[in-house]
Design a protein around this motif. Structure first.
Motif, PDB file in Angstrom:
ATOM      1  N   ALA A 124      22.065 -33.237 -37.915  1.00 22.93           N
ATOM      2  CA  ALA A 124      21.333 -32.896 -39.135  1.00 22.93           C
ATOM      3  C   ALA A 124      19.857 -32.801 -38.771  1.00 22.93           C
ATOM      4  N   PRO A 125      19.134 -31.869 -39.382  1.00 24.72           N
ATOM      5  CA  PRO A 125      17.718 -31.749 -39.052  1.00 24.72           C
ATOM      6  C   PRO A 125      16.938 -32.991 -39.469  1.00 24.72           C
ATOM      7  N   GLU A 126      15.886 -33.294 -38.710  1.00 26.88           N
ATOM      8  CA  GLU A 126      15.036 -34.433 -39.041  1.00 26.88           C
ATOM      9  C   GLU A 126      13.936 -34.051 -40.023  1.00 26.88           C
ATOM     10  N   THR A 127      13.789 -32.774 -40.262  1.00 29.59           N
ATOM     11  CA  THR A 127      12.787 -32.278 -41.195  1.00 29.59           C
ATOM     12  C   THR A 127      13.467 -31.300 -42.149  1.00 29.59           C
ATOM     13  N   LEU A 128      12.841 -31.052 -43.273  1.00 23.16           N
ATOM     14  CA  LEU A 128      13.394 -30.121 -44.252  1.00 23.16           C
ATOM     15  C   LEU A 128      13.350 -28.703 -43.686  1.00 23.16           C
ATOM     16  N   VAL A 129      14.495 -28.013 -43.721  1.00 24.16           N
ATOM     17  CA  VAL A 129      14.584 -26.628 -43.279  1.00 24.16           C
ATOM     18  C   VAL A 129      14.917 -25.777 -44.506  1.00 24.16           C
ATOM     19  N   LEU A 130      14.029 -24.832 -44.819  1.00 28.04           N
ATOM     20  CA  LEU A 130      14.237 -23.922 -45.953  1.00 28.04           C
ATOM     21  C   LEU A 130      13.977 -22.495 -45.518  1.00 28.04           C
ATOM     22  N   PRO A 131      14.750 -21.571 -46.109  1.00 32.61           N
ATOM     23  CA  PRO A 131      15.926 -21.766 -46.949  1.00 32.61           C
ATOM     24  C   PRO A 131      17.022 -22.517 -46.180  1.00 32.61           C
ATOM     25  N   HIS A 132      17.992 -23.015 -46.932  1.00 30.71           N
ATOM     26  CA  HIS A 132      19.101 -23.717 -46.290  1.00 30.71           C
ATOM     27  C   HIS A 132      19.675 -22.792 -45.219  1.00 30.71           C
ATOM     28  N   PRO A 133      19.797 -23.284 -43.981  1.00 30.02           N
ATOM     29  CA  PRO A 133      20.154 -22.397 -42.872  1.00 30.02           C
ATOM     30  C   PRO A 133      21.495 -21.688 -42.978  1.00 30.02           C
ATOM     31  N   ARG A 134      22.428 -22.199 -43.784  1.00 23.35           N
ATOM     32  CA  ARG A 134      23.748 -21.576 -43.853  1.00 23.35           C
ATOM     33  C   ARG A 134      24.135 -21.112 -45.256  1.00 23.35           C
ATOM     34  N   LEU A 135      23.175 -21.020 -46.153  1.00 25.37           N
ATOM     35  CA  LEU A 135      23.532 -20.616 -47.519  1.00 25.37           C
ATOM     36  C   LEU A 135      24.196 -19.253 -47.545  1.00 25.37           C
ATOM     37  N   GLN A 136      23.806 -18.350 -46.648  1.00 27.89           N
ATOM     38  CA  GLN A 136      24.345 -16.990 -46.627  1.00 27.89           C
ATOM     39  C   GLN A 136      25.814 -16.943 -46.219  1.00 27.89           C
ATOM     40  N   ASP A 137      26.324 -18.060 -45.683  1.00 29.21           N
ATOM     41  CA  ASP A 137      27.712 -18.112 -45.204  1.00 29.21           C
ATOM     42  C   ASP A 137      28.660 -18.785 -46.190  1.00 29.21           C
ATOM     43  N   ARG A 138      28.142 -19.332 -47.280  1.00 26.94           N
ATOM     44  CA  ARG A 138      28.927 -20.239 -48.113  1.00 26.94           C
ATOM     45  C   ARG A 138      29.150 -19.701 -49.525  1.00 26.94           C
ATOM     46  N   TRP A 187      17.050 -13.354 -56.291  1.00 29.87           N
ATOM     47  CA  TRP A 187      16.223 -14.069 -55.316  1.00 29.87           C
ATOM     48  C   TRP A 187      16.506 -13.468 -53.946  1.00 29.87           C
ATOM     49  N   ARG A 188      15.430 -13.164 -53.222  1.00 26.28           N
ATOM     50  CA  ARG A 188      15.570 -12.521 -51.921  1.00 26.28           C
ATOM     51  C   ARG A 188      15.274 -13.517 -50.811  1.00 26.28           C
ATOM     52  N   HIS A 189      16.202 -13.632 -49.878  1.00 21.95           N
ATOM     53  CA  HIS A 189      16.048 -14.534 -48.737  1.00 21.95           C
ATOM     54  C   HIS A 189      14.834 -14.084 -47.927  1.00 21.95           C
ATOM     55  N   PRO A 190      13.851 -14.970 -47.724  1.00 21.30           N
ATOM     56  CA  PRO A 190      12.614 -14.544 -47.069  1.00 21.30           C
ATOM     57  C   PRO A 190      12.758 -14.218 -45.583  1.00 21.30           C
ATOM     58  N   VAL A 191      13.849 -14.617 -44.949  1.00 24.74           N
ATOM     59  CA  VAL A 191      14.066 -14.292 -43.537  1.00 24.74           C
ATOM     60  C   VAL A 191      15.069 -13.146 -43.404  1.00 24.74           C
ATOM     61  N   LEU A 192      16.183 -13.240 -44.117  1.00 22.28           N
ATOM     62  CA  LEU A 192      17.240 -12.242 -43.984  1.00 22.28           C
ATOM     63  C   LEU A 192      16.964 -10.975 -44.790  1.00 22.28           C
ATOM     64  N   GLY A 193      16.101 -11.077 -45.802  1.00 20.91           N
ATOM     65  CA  GLY A 193      15.724  -9.912 -46.588  1.00 20.91           C
ATOM     66  C   GLY A 193      16.759  -9.454 -47.597  1.00 20.91           C
ATOM     67  N   ASP A 214       9.702 -18.267 -51.755  1.00 24.94           N
ATOM     68  CA  ASP A 214       9.881 -17.545 -50.491  1.00 24.94           C
ATOM     69  C   ASP A 214       9.423 -18.368 -49.290  1.00 24.94           C
ATOM     70  N   ALA A 215       9.383 -19.700 -49.449  1.00 21.85           N
ATOM     71  CA  ALA A 215       8.957 -20.579 -48.360  1.00 21.85           C
ATOM     72  C   ALA A 215       9.966 -20.573 -47.213  1.00 21.85           C
ATOM     73  N   VAL A 216       9.460 -20.587 -45.988  1.00 19.73           N
ATOM     74  CA  VAL A 216      10.268 -20.756 -44.781  1.00 19.73           C
ATOM     75  C   VAL A 216       9.714 -22.000 -44.100  1.00 19.73           C
ATOM     76  N   LEU A 217      10.502 -23.082 -44.120  1.00 11.66           N
ATOM     77  CA  LEU A 217      10.017 -24.374 -43.615  1.00 11.66           C
ATOM     78  C   LEU A 217      10.925 -24.923 -42.531  1.00 11.66           C
ATOM     79  N   PRO A 218      10.412 -25.642 -41.545  1.00  8.72           N
ATOM     80  CA  PRO A 218       8.984 -25.828 -41.290  1.00  8.72           C
ATOM     81  C   PRO A 218       8.334 -24.585 -40.705  1.00  8.72           C
ATOM     82  N   ASP A 219       9.159 -23.701 -40.095  1.00  7.74           N
ATOM     83  CA  ASP A 219       8.662 -22.423 -39.567  1.00  7.74           C
ATOM     84  C   ASP A 219       9.875 -21.548 -39.253  1.00  7.74           C
ATOM     85  N   ALA A 220       9.617 -20.280 -38.963  1.00  4.96           N
ATOM     86  CA  ALA A 220      10.712 -19.317 -38.745  1.00  4.96           C
ATOM     87  C   ALA A 220      11.557 -19.670 -37.522  1.00  4.96           C
TER      88      ALA A 220
END
Length: 194
Positions: free
Chosen positions: A138-152, A166-172, A114-120
């Motif tokens: 492209a981001p210079e740092t790791l962004v998790l969850p993948h920002p567009r997984l919900q669209d693909r 698995w529950r998306h920690p931001v979108l719920g 349920d990590a949200v990286l680097p921050d919300a």
């Protein structure tokens, strides 16, 4: 062997894909070889989806893809695990020439628990990025969850095989819920391979 940066194994979700042959063979063979390479590096391959044929994205950019997803355990930070994924991509001839271009192997770190990286806020900025800018930046740092997984669909259909709850920690929403929210046409384009 994996160099551990954390003491407890993390639960990573990985999207796999490729549309060009590698030294391992056709794209499906390359995905199998990449999973074997991860296991050889000490990762615990907990679940692997079926393999799917998916249209090339963006349309017309090359041959269709073979896509899959895996749930993998490793006692590593997300950044160290991403570095391992990049080493395996390079081993199978991945060249980062053009964003969303043809490739022998793509190993995308989709989530780590349920990590949200680097921050919300950073996650939200990349999730909301204009589609044209996504092609260029492209981001210079790791962004998790993948920002567009919900669209693909090409990510969510295989991911639903290995981590439907698995529950998306931001979108719920769960993977199954995100998949159900996609247009039927998008879901229908992802075809399970025999």
């Amino acid at each position: 062997m994996i160099h551990t940066d954390v003491t407890e194994p993390q639960d990573f979700l990985v999207a796999l894909g490729g549309n060009m042959p590698s030294e391992a063979g056709a794209p499906g063979d390359t995905l199998q070889a990449a999973l074997a390479a991860l296991a050889e590096a000490g990762a615990d391959i907990r679940a692997v989806s079926a393999f799917y044929a998916t249209p090339c994205f963006p349309a017309g950019a090359g041959p269709d893809y073979v896509n899959a997803a895996a749930r993998i355990g490793a006692a590593m930070t997300p950044e160290a695990f991403l570095a391992l994924l990049h080493r395996i991509e390079a081993r199978f001839g991945r060249e980062r020439v053009r964003r969303w271009g043809q490739r022998t192997l793509d190993l995308d770190l989709v989530a780590c628990g349920d990590a949200v990286l680097p921050d919300a806020d950073t996650f939200a900025a990349w999730r909301d990025l204009d589609p044209a800018a996504q092609m260029e930046r492209a981001p210079e740092t790791l962004v998790l969850p993948h920002p567009r997984l919900q669209d693909r669909a090409f990510v969510l259909v295989p991911l639903n095989d290995v981590a439907p709850e698995w529950r998306h920690p931001v979108l719920g929403r769960t993977v199954s819920e995100m998949l159900d929210a996609l247009p039927a046409k998008s879901r229908a384009e992802v075809l399970r391979l025999p």
